[in-house]
Design an enzyme around this catalytic site. Sequence first.
Site, PDB file in Angstrom:
ATOM      1  N   ASN A   7     113.026  46.370  61.242  1.00  0.00           N
ATOM      2  CA  ASN A   7     113.838  47.547  61.530  1.00  0.00           C
ATOM      3  C   ASN A   7     114.628  47.206  62.784  1.00  0.00           C
ATOM      4  O   ASN A   7     114.061  47.071  63.873  1.00  0.00           O
ATOM      5  CB  ASN A   7     112.950  48.768  61.765  1.00  0.00           C
ATOM      6  CG  ASN A   7     113.725  49.991  62.214  1.00  0.00           C
ATOM      7  OD1 ASN A   7     114.922  49.945  62.468  1.00  0.00           O
ATOM      8  ND2 ASN A   7     113.033  51.105  62.318  1.00  0.00           N
ATOM      9  N   ARG A   9     116.399  48.845  64.702  1.00  0.00           N
ATOM     10  CA  ARG A   9     116.381  49.837  65.783  1.00  0.00           C
ATOM     11  C   ARG A   9     115.129  49.719  66.647  1.00  0.00           C
ATOM     12  O   ARG A   9     115.021  50.370  67.686  1.00  0.00           O
ATOM     13  CB  ARG A   9     116.492  51.242  65.197  1.00  0.00           C
ATOM     14  CG  ARG A   9     117.837  51.454  64.506  1.00  0.00           C
ATOM     15  CD  ARG A   9     117.975  52.826  63.939  1.00  0.00           C
ATOM     16  NE  ARG A   9     118.032  53.780  65.032  1.00  0.00           N
ATOM     17  CZ  ARG A   9     117.903  55.084  64.886  1.00  0.00           C
ATOM     18  NH1 ARG A   9     117.692  55.593  63.695  1.00  0.00           N
ATOM     19  NH2 ARG A   9     117.972  55.887  65.926  1.00  0.00           N
ATOM     20  N   CYS A  10     114.188  48.877  66.236  1.00  0.00           N
ATOM     21  CA  CYS A  10     112.921  48.714  66.947  1.00  0.00           C
ATOM     22  C   CYS A  10     112.967  47.465  67.822  1.00  0.00           C
ATOM     23  O   CYS A  10     113.218  46.367  67.340  1.00  0.00           O
ATOM     24  CB  CYS A  10     111.782  48.604  65.927  1.00  0.00           C
ATOM     25  SG  CYS A  10     110.186  48.178  66.635  1.00  0.00           S
ATOM     26  N   SER A  11     112.704  47.623  69.103  1.00  0.00           N
ATOM     27  CA  SER A  11     112.762  46.481  70.022  1.00  0.00           C
ATOM     28  C   SER A  11     111.700  45.434  69.678  1.00  0.00           C
ATOM     29  O   SER A  11     111.968  44.239  69.762  1.00  0.00           O
ATOM     30  CB  SER A  11     112.607  46.943  71.471  1.00  0.00           C
ATOM     31  OG  SER A  11     111.339  47.533  71.682  1.00  0.00           O
ATOM     32  N   ARG A  14     112.999  43.451  66.764  1.00  0.00           N
ATOM     33  CA  ARG A  14     114.048  42.514  67.188  1.00  0.00           C
ATOM     34  C   ARG A  14     113.437  41.319  67.911  1.00  0.00           C
ATOM     35  O   ARG A  14     113.874  40.179  67.725  1.00  0.00           O
ATOM     36  CB  ARG A  14     115.075  43.218  68.082  1.00  0.00           C
ATOM     37  CG  ARG A  14     115.940  44.210  67.328  1.00  0.00           C
ATOM     38  CD  ARG A  14     117.129  44.700  68.152  1.00  0.00           C
ATOM     39  NE  ARG A  14     116.764  45.238  69.455  1.00  0.00           N
ATOM     40  CZ  ARG A  14     116.483  46.519  69.706  1.00  0.00           C
ATOM     41  NH1 ARG A  14     116.502  47.403  68.728  1.00  0.00           N
ATOM     42  NH2 ARG A  14     116.179  46.910  70.923  1.00  0.00           N
TER      43      ARG A  14
END
Length: 113
Positions: A7, A9-11, A14
């Site tokens: 995802n 949007r998830c640090s 990433r």
Amino acid sequence: MIKILHNNRCSKSRCGVELLEKSGKPFEIVKYLEDNLSFEELKEVINLLNIKPIDLVRKNEAIWKTEFKNKSLTDDEVIDAMVKNPKLIERPIVINGNKAVIGRPTEKISEII
């Protein structure tokens, strides 16, 4: 091939992708929020993780709190809830062959690559 359920949007997710890029090993990104997992696919991931379905649920998500919290759900009902509401799935998940880990902390990913 290594897969990461990701995802953007998830640090933490990433960071997982970054760790895989640095490893130099080929991998596939599965954007599970866009390309939903089937019931059977998610059940297989849970089996690879060797956990109970409830242990893969993000219990602080609003939808969990309003729709499912404090309900007595079977394992299949929990999996079904995650299939219908993929934002409930903990992330990132990295799969390599017959092994899988939840990349929290990110260093856990190194255990299987």
